[in-house]
Design a protein around this motif. Sequence first.
Motif, PDB file in Angstrom:
ATOM      1  N   GLY A  61       0.788  -1.212   0.000  1.00  0.00           N
ATOM      2  CA  GLY A  61       0.000   0.000   0.000  1.00  0.00           C
ATOM      3  C   GLY A  61       0.826   1.270   0.000  1.00  0.00           C
ATOM      4  N   TYR A  62       1.892   1.308   0.821  1.00  0.00           N
ATOM      5  CA  TYR A  62       2.705   2.524   0.893  1.00  0.00           C
ATOM      6  C   TYR A  62       3.356   2.844  -0.449  1.00  0.00           C
ATOM      7  CZ  TYR A  62       2.120   2.348   5.957  1.00  0.00           C
ATOM      8  OH  TYR A  62       1.583   2.338   7.218  1.00  0.00           O
ATOM      9  N   ALA A  63       3.851   1.819  -1.143  1.00  0.00           N
ATOM     10  CA  ALA A  63       4.484   2.040  -2.439  1.00  0.00           C
ATOM     11  C   ALA A  63       3.471   2.561  -3.444  1.00  0.00           C
ATOM     12  CB  ALA A  63       5.127   0.747  -2.939  1.00  0.00           C
ATOM     13  N   ALA A  64       2.263   2.001  -3.430  1.00  0.00           N
ATOM     14  CA  ALA A  64       1.222   2.449  -4.358  1.00  0.00           C
ATOM     15  C   ALA A  64       0.863   3.909  -4.100  1.00  0.00           C
ATOM     16  CB  ALA A  64      -0.016   1.559  -4.220  1.00  0.00           C
ATOM     17  N   PHE A  65       0.702   4.282  -2.827  1.00  0.00           N
ATOM     18  CA  PHE A  65       0.354   5.662  -2.494  1.00  0.00           C
ATOM     19  C   PHE A  65       1.517   6.615  -2.787  1.00  0.00           C
ATOM     20  CE2 PHE A  65      -3.013   3.653   0.055  1.00  0.00           C
ATOM     21  CZ  PHE A  65      -4.080   4.439  -0.334  1.00  0.00           C
ATOM     22  N   ALA A  66       2.738   6.163  -2.582  1.00  0.00           N
ATOM     23  CA  ALA A  66       3.899   7.010  -2.889  1.00  0.00           C
ATOM     24  C   ALA A  66       3.984   7.269  -4.385  1.00  0.00           C
ATOM     25  CB  ALA A  66       5.178   6.342  -2.383  1.00  0.00           C
ATOM     26  N   ALA A  67       3.779   6.221  -5.188  1.00  0.00           N
ATOM     27  CA  ALA A  67       3.797   6.395  -6.638  1.00  0.00           C
ATOM     28  C   ALA A  67       2.655   7.298  -7.085  1.00  0.00           C
ATOM     29  CB  ALA A  67       3.704   5.032  -7.324  1.00  0.00           C
ATOM     30  N   ALA A  68       1.472   7.119  -6.476  1.00  0.00           N
ATOM     31  CA  ALA A  68       0.333   7.960  -6.828  1.00  0.00           C
ATOM     32  C   ALA A  68       0.612   9.423  -6.487  1.00  0.00           C
ATOM     33  CB  ALA A  68      -0.917   7.473  -6.099  1.00  0.00           C
ATOM     34  N   ALA A  69       1.253   9.674  -5.349  1.00  0.00           N
ATOM     35  CA  ALA A  69       1.573  11.048  -4.949  1.00  0.00           C
ATOM     36  C   ALA A  69       2.545  11.688  -5.935  1.00  0.00           C
ATOM     37  CB  ALA A  69       2.168  11.054  -3.541  1.00  0.00           C
ATOM     38  N   LEU A  70       3.538  10.932  -6.379  1.00  0.00           N
ATOM     39  CA  LEU A  70       4.489  11.451  -7.363  1.00  0.00           C
ATOM     40  C   LEU A  70       3.788  11.792  -8.667  1.00  0.00           C
ATOM     41  CD1 LEU A  70       7.421  11.964  -8.344  1.00  0.00           C
ATOM     42  CD2 LEU A  70       7.505   9.527  -8.973  1.00  0.00           C
ATOM     43  N   LEU A  71       2.932  10.896  -9.134  1.00  0.00           N
ATOM     44  CA  LEU A  71       2.216  11.122 -10.387  1.00  0.00           C
ATOM     45  C   LEU A  71       1.231  12.278 -10.259  1.00  0.00           C
ATOM     46  CD1 LEU A  71       1.591   7.373 -11.253  1.00  0.00           C
ATOM     47  CD2 LEU A  71       3.124   8.924 -12.465  1.00  0.00           C
ATOM     48  N   LEU A  72       0.562  12.388  -9.109  1.00  0.00           N
ATOM     49  CA  LEU A  72      -0.369  13.487  -8.880  1.00  0.00           C
ATOM     50  C   LEU A  72       0.355  14.829  -8.916  1.00  0.00           C
ATOM     51  CD1 LEU A  72      -3.207  14.496  -8.131  1.00  0.00           C
ATOM     52  CD2 LEU A  72      -2.630  14.098  -5.729  1.00  0.00           C
ATOM     53  N   ALA A  73       1.534  14.885  -8.301  1.00  0.00           N
ATOM     54  CA  ALA A  73       2.324  16.122  -8.331  1.00  0.00           C
ATOM     55  C   ALA A  73       2.702  16.496  -9.758  1.00  0.00           C
ATOM     56  CB  ALA A  73       3.583  15.952  -7.470  1.00  0.00           C
ATOM     57  N   ALA A  74       3.083  15.496 -10.557  1.00  0.00           N
ATOM     58  CA  ALA A  74       3.439  15.760 -11.957  1.00  0.00           C
ATOM     59  C   ALA A  74       2.229  16.262 -12.735  1.00  0.00           C
ATOM     60  CB  ALA A  74       3.996  14.483 -12.598  1.00  0.00           C
ATOM     61  N   MET A  75       1.057  15.673 -12.483  1.00  0.00           N
ATOM     62  CA  MET A  75      -0.166  16.094 -13.172  1.00  0.00           C
ATOM     63  C   MET A  75      -0.501  17.548 -12.872  1.00  0.00           C
ATOM     64  SD  MET A  75      -2.656  12.890 -12.323  1.00  0.00           S
ATOM     65  CE  MET A  75      -2.212  11.205 -12.765  1.00  0.00           C
ATOM     66  N   ILE A  76      -0.547  17.872 -11.583  1.00  0.00           N
ATOM     67  CA  ILE A  76      -0.973  19.208 -11.176  1.00  0.00           C
ATOM     68  C   ILE A  76       0.039  20.260 -11.587  1.00  0.00           C
ATOM     69  CG2 ILE A  76      -1.455  20.667  -9.173  1.00  0.00           C
ATOM     70  CD1 ILE A  76      -2.630  18.218  -7.795  1.00  0.00           C
ATOM     71  N   ALA A  77       1.307  20.014 -11.261  1.00  0.00           N
ATOM     72  CA  ALA A  77       2.340  20.994 -11.597  1.00  0.00           C
ATOM     73  C   ALA A  77       2.444  21.184 -13.103  1.00  0.00           C
ATOM     74  CB  ALA A  77       3.684  20.543 -11.016  1.00  0.00           C
ATOM     75  N   GLY A  78       2.372  20.086 -13.840  1.00  0.00           N
ATOM     76  CA  GLY A  78       2.495  20.178 -15.298  1.00  0.00           C
ATOM     77  C   GLY A  78       1.358  20.951 -15.932  1.00  0.00           C
ATOM     78  N   LYS A  79       0.132  20.654 -15.518  1.00  0.00           N
ATOM     79  CA  LYS A  79      -1.018  21.339 -16.122  1.00  0.00           C
ATOM     80  C   LYS A  79      -1.016  22.821 -15.769  1.00  0.00           C
ATOM     81  CE  LYS A  79      -3.863  19.125 -17.895  1.00  0.00           C
ATOM     82  NZ  LYS A  79      -4.007  18.652 -19.289  1.00  0.00           N
ATOM     83  N   LEU A  80      -0.755  23.156 -14.499  1.00  0.00           N
ATOM     84  CA  LEU A  80      -0.746  24.566 -14.087  1.00  0.00           C
ATOM     85  C   LEU A  80       0.401  25.318 -14.744  1.00  0.00           C
ATOM     86  CD1 LEU A  80      -1.603  24.299 -10.276  1.00  0.00           C
ATOM     87  CD2 LEU A  80      -3.117  24.959 -12.159  1.00  0.00           C
ATOM     88  N   ALA A  81       1.565  24.676 -14.856  1.00  0.00           N
ATOM     89  CA  ALA A  81       2.708  25.338 -15.498  1.00  0.00           C
ATOM     90  C   ALA A  81       2.440  25.558 -16.978  1.00  0.00           C
ATOM     91  CB  ALA A  81       3.966  24.492 -15.304  1.00  0.00           C
ATOM     92  N   GLY A  82       1.861  24.557 -17.654  1.00  0.00           N
ATOM     93  CA  GLY A  82       1.571  24.697 -19.083  1.00  0.00           C
ATOM     94  C   GLY A  82       0.570  25.797 -19.350  1.00  0.00           C
ATOM     95  N   ILE A  83      -0.530  25.812 -18.583  1.00  0.00           N
ATOM     96  CA  ILE A  83      -1.540  26.852 -18.772  1.00  0.00           C
ATOM     97  C   ILE A  83      -0.992  28.215 -18.350  1.00  0.00           C
ATOM     98  CG2 ILE A  83      -3.791  27.662 -18.001  1.00  0.00           C
ATOM     99  CD1 ILE A  83      -4.006  25.408 -19.928  1.00  0.00           C
ATOM    100  N   GLY A  84      -0.174  28.239 -17.287  1.00  0.00           N
ATOM    101  CA  GLY A  84       0.423  29.493 -16.852  1.00  0.00           C
ATOM    102  C   GLY A  84       1.327  30.097 -17.917  1.00  0.00           C
ATOM    103  N   LEU A  85       2.108  29.254 -18.581  1.00  0.00           N
ATOM    104  CA  LEU A  85       2.973  29.740 -19.661  1.00  0.00           C
ATOM    105  C   LEU A  85       2.144  30.265 -20.820  1.00  0.00           C
ATOM    106  CD1 LEU A  85       5.756  30.130 -20.885  1.00  0.00           C
ATOM    107  CD2 LEU A  85       5.716  27.717 -21.592  1.00  0.00           C
ATOM    108  N   ALA A  86       1.056  29.551 -21.162  1.00  0.00           N
ATOM    109  CA  ALA A  86       0.169  30.020 -22.230  1.00  0.00           C
ATOM    110  C   ALA A  86      -0.429  31.372 -21.864  1.00  0.00           C
ATOM    111  CB  ALA A  86      -0.937  28.995 -22.477  1.00  0.00           C
ATOM    112  N   GLY A  87      -0.836  31.526 -20.594  1.00  0.00           N
ATOM    113  CA  GLY A  87      -1.412  32.790 -20.161  1.00  0.00           C
ATOM    114  C   GLY A  87      -0.447  33.948 -20.290  1.00  0.00           C
ATOM    115  N   LYS A  88       0.823  33.719 -19.963  1.00  0.00           N
ATOM    116  CA  LYS A  88       1.823  34.782 -20.096  1.00  0.00           C
ATOM    117  C   LYS A  88       2.043  35.154 -21.551  1.00  0.00           C
ATOM    118  CE  LYS A  88       4.481  34.048 -15.859  1.00  0.00           C
ATOM    119  NZ  LYS A  88       5.819  33.767 -15.283  1.00  0.00           N
ATOM    120  N   LEU A  89       2.131  34.161 -22.415  1.00  0.00           N
ATOM    121  CA  LEU A  89       2.372  34.419 -23.837  1.00  0.00           C
ATOM    122  C   LEU A  89       1.185  35.117 -24.492  1.00  0.00           C
ATOM    123  CD1 LEU A  89       4.072  31.028 -24.852  1.00  0.00           C
ATOM    124  CD2 LEU A  89       5.178  33.251 -24.539  1.00  0.00           C
TER     125      LEU A  89
END
Length: 406
Positions: free
Chosen positions: A305-333
């Motif tokens: 369970g801990y490994a599954a939740f750790a992997a999910a947390a890593l992937l969730l961080a990539a999802m959120i940071a990536g989407k916000l960073a991508g849209i944020g860059l588009a907004g600036k441009l």
Amino acid sequence: MHIAPPASELFLLALIVIFALPWAVWRLGHTDYWAPLVVVQIVGGILLGPGVLGAMFPAYYTTIFTPQVIGSLNGIAWWAVMLFVFVAGLELDLRQAWKWRGETGLTAGLALGVPLLLGAGAALILLEFSDRALWIGPDGREWQFVAGTGMACAVTALPILVLFMQKLEILRTPLGQRILRYASLDDVAIWGVLALILLDWERVTRQLGFLIGFALAVVLVRKFIAAIPARDRWYVALVWLAACGYLADWSGLHFMVGAFLAGAALDADWFGIEEIDRFRDTVLLAFMPVFFLSTGLRTSWEMGGYAAFAAAALLLAAMIAGKLAGIGLAGKLLGWGKGEAWTIGWLLQTKALIMIIFVNVLFDKQIVTSGAFTALLLAAVGSTMLSIPMVAPRLKDLAALKTKAG
């Protein structure tokens, strides 16, 4: 001597469990703000599967969910998800995307590309610092796992986005239509990348034959559906859906790719927006809970369970940071106003369903393991649950944003 109940009774008992428990939790728990019914149903599918309640109460699980019952439920789940993906393709409005092609192309490209790269990076981290056999399926290659995980992190679930924007009362506003343009263009890319990941060089002749045949058939089907009375169009569309799903699966792609192409090839105007909304709502109400359960049956905690939740947390961080960073860059441009990118970025975090469908395909093709499937599923649920709580307060402060068309 104990006599097992007939399969029909067990099947109906399973349906009672599938429909009653999530609804009761949603209604009695007043979860709609942070976990709409569709999210509760997805979580309910996980809890009802063998990994949670099945492990706690094995007698309940083995008594109700017999192989025969699971087989019947899987048949409904396949058709349900085909209908759902078909509607997602049908709702694409490529004409609006073309009208605003500069803004839409830049925003959709960054909204997809940045989280894809971060998600692929997260996949490489999992492979580097743990046993690869935990993540890559028996028929998968490293590049397929990395690309598939990256695209899963970049997905936006267009049908769930529609439901969320209806709830926030912005679907038919200029802002809502803008966000639909971005998500629609990304939907095309998502299924294109999936087709590339699934490309089987041993069956490439079949796959090319399917794509060429599909392109020719589209011309004939479009003329035929446009010419027949409106009352007959849904019947013909369902035959078209089943045929595309079958031939795509036969060619070595997946019936989900065929289902999306079947919908994207048709015009929503032929069926009517209100009719499509009612059809989608019916599929969500009457069929998709069965798919959620079948998804829950695939979850596995074998890797811990801990490994599954750790992997999910890593992937969730990539999802959120990536989407916000991508849209944020588009907004600036593009010179967007304060808070605009944040609001749009969080709305595009709605991943449940389409991401789950996407990962189900990778799991079916044994490109990812049950452990990777579970981690991605948890991350998808987490991302989706965050969308409305993060957006609703901002929309109250940015009322003028709703009227901005581009």
